[in-house]
Design an enzyme around this catalytic site. Structure first.
Site, short mmCIF file in Angstrom:
data_model
loop_
_atom_site.label_atom_id
_atom_site.label_comp_id
_atom_site.label_asym_id
_atom_site.label_seq_id
_atom_site.Cartn_x
_atom_site.Cartn_y
_atom_site.Cartn_z
N CYS A 125 0.78 -1.06 -0.02
CA CYS A 125 0.23 0.04 0.03
C CYS A 125 0.90 1.22 0.16
CB CYS A 125 -1.04 -0.22 1.11
SG CYS A 125 -1.89 1.57 1.46
N CYS A 169 -6.88 -2.13 7.37
CA CYS A 169 -8.16 -1.35 7.13
C CYS A 169 -9.13 -2.07 6.34
CB CYS A 169 -7.59 -0.13 6.53
SG CYS A 169 -6.96 -0.39 4.87
#
Length: 361
Positions: A108, A204
Site C-alpha cells: 500500500c 483497514c
C-alpha cells in the site's frame, strides 16, 4: 533552507502522526495541502451499509479536515479505492490462496500512497509530499538514502522498502527525528482532538481482523473450493486435519487441534496438496532465504554483500550475506532465524540505511 513558496502535499489519515507531520511541514516554512486518500469501504452484507475501519472511517476523514481547518490548510479527500483494490487487496488475497503470507501495508505504501501522492503533485501544482511515517531521508553527495527513524520502538523504515528510489527526493518525513512521546506532546501543545487517539494494528480492509471471513466475502468462488485437508508431520505421517489452508500461516501454533507434550508449529503450507506440514519449534529455524522482486534503494557495486537483514517489522535484524542469482538474491544468515515466511518482506540495511528489500520466496 528557503522553503517559501514551495508546496507540500501532506498525507492525512486523521491520526496524531499525520497531524503532527502537517504541523512540522508548516514549521519548516512550506505551504501545505492536506490530502486524505479514500482507499476502502467495508460493506456489511446483512445491512448493505458501509462499516467504518479505523484507517478509512468517516471520523478519520473528518478529523483530518478539522486539523487542516484549524491550521489554515486546504484539505481534499481523493478516491483511490479502485487502485487500492487492484494493487493491494487482490494481491493480498492471491497470496493467501498461494499459501504465502503477504505484507499488504508495505505494498500500500509503495503502490498506492507514494504513487498516488506523487501523481497528484502536478494536479495541485505542488513540489513535494510528506507522510507521518517514523523514518528519515538523508542526503549524502546528492544521494538520497532511506533510513531508520530515531525512535527504535516506532521505526517504520521496514514498511517503506518498496518505494521507488527516485521518489525519495520528492519526500519529506518530518517525524523521523522524533519519538512517539514527542509527537503526542506536540499534538497536546496544539490541543489536537486526536492527541491521545489509539493506534489500530488491524488491516483497514479486514473487519475485526477476521481474514477467513474477508476471503469468503472478497473471493467467494475461490474460497468455496478450499476444503479440509491433512496435517502432516515431517516424517510424512498424517497427524490431524486442517479447516482449509488459507486459515493458517507459517509459525502458527494455536488452532491446529493437535495433542502433543511439545507444541507443533506450521512449517510449510502446500496449496496443491492441500496439506500443512508441522514441526517442533526447532524445525522452524533456518539460515537461508530466497528473495525475489528486489527493489534497490542504494547502488550495490559488487556481491557477495554483507548487511543486516530484517524478516519482519518488529525484528532487530541479523547479520547476513547476500549473493546474486539469475532470478533474484540468496540471503544467508549468520545465525538461524525463526519462521522465515514466504510472501513476507525482507529488508537489507547498512547500519541505519536501507540498501534494498524484496519478498521471501
Amino acid at each position: 533552507m528557503n522553503n517559501k513558496n514551495k508546496t507540500v502535499l501532506v498525507a492525512m489519515s486523521g491520526g496524531v502522526d499525520s497531524s503532527v507531520a502537517l504541523i512540522k511541514v508548516l514549521e519548516m516554512g512550506y505551504d501545505a495541502i492536506g490530502i486524505t486518500l479514500k482507499l476502502w469501504e467495508n460493506i456489511d452484507k446483512k445491512t448493505n451499509k458501509v462499516v467504518d475501519s479505523d484507517c478509512n472511517s468517516v471520523d478519520a476523514v473528518n478529523g483530518a479536515k478539522l486539523v487542516c481547518d484549524r491550521l489554515g490548510v486546504h484539505h481534499y479527500t481523493l478516491d483511490f479505492i479502485d487502485l487500492f483494490k487492484n494493487e493491494v487487496v487482490s494481491d493480498f488475497s492471491n497470496e493467501y490462496f498461494s499459501g504465502r503470507t503477504p505484507n499488504p501495508c508495505v505494498r500500500c505504501n509503495s503502490m498506492v500512497k507514494w504513487n498516488a501522492l506523487i501523481s497528484q503533485l502536478k494536479v495541485f501544482d505542488a513540489d513535494m509530499i510528506a507522510t507521518g511515517h517514523y523514518a528519515r531521508i538523508k542526503v549524502e553527495n546528492n544521494n538520497y538514502k532511506l533510513c531508520k527513524g530515531l525512535d527504535n520502538n516506532k521505526d517504520q523504515s521496514y514498511m517503506l522498502w518498496q518505494i521507488e528510489q527516485k521518489f525519495l527526493k520528492k519526500t519529506i518525513l518530518p517525524l523521523g527525528e522524533l519519538t512517539k512521546k514527542e509527537v503526542r506532546d506536540i499534538a497536546l501543545e496544539y490541543k489536537l482532538e486526536n492527541a491521545n487517539r489509539n493506534e489500530s494494528m488491524d488491516l483497514c480492509f479486514v473487519v475485526d481482523n477476521d481474514y477467513s471471513q474477508f476471503l469468503s466475502d472478497f473471493m467467494p468462488d475461490r474460497i468455496k473450493n478450499i476444503k479440509n485437508g491433512n496435517i502432516i508431520d515431517e516424517s510424512g505421517n498424517t497427524v490431524g486435519k486442517h479447516s482449509g489452508y488459507t486459515n493458517y500461516t507459517i509459525g502458527q501454533r494455536r488452532g491446529l487441534g493437535l495433542s502433543y507434550p511439545e507444541p507443533r508449529y506450521v512449517k510449510k503450507i502446500l496449496p496443491k496438496e492441500n496439506e500443512l506440514i508441522v514441526t517442533k519449534k526447532n524445525g522452524l529455524f533456518s539460515n537461508y532465504a530466497k528473495v525475489k522482486d528486489i527493489n534497490w534503494l542504494q547502488e550495490v557495486k559488487e556481491f557477495p554483500l554483507n548487511c543486516t537483514a530484517r524478516i519482519r517489522y518488529n525484528s532487530l535484524g541479523a547479520k547476513a550475506l547476500l549473493t546474486k542469482t539469475k532470478n533474484g538474491i540468496n540471503c544467508s544468515f549468520e545465525k538461524s532465524q525463526m519462521a522465515i515466511t514466504p510472501g513476507q518482506s525482507i529488508v537489507f540495511y547498512d547500519n541505519d540505511s536501507i540498501i534494498g528489500g524484496g519478498l521471501i520466496e
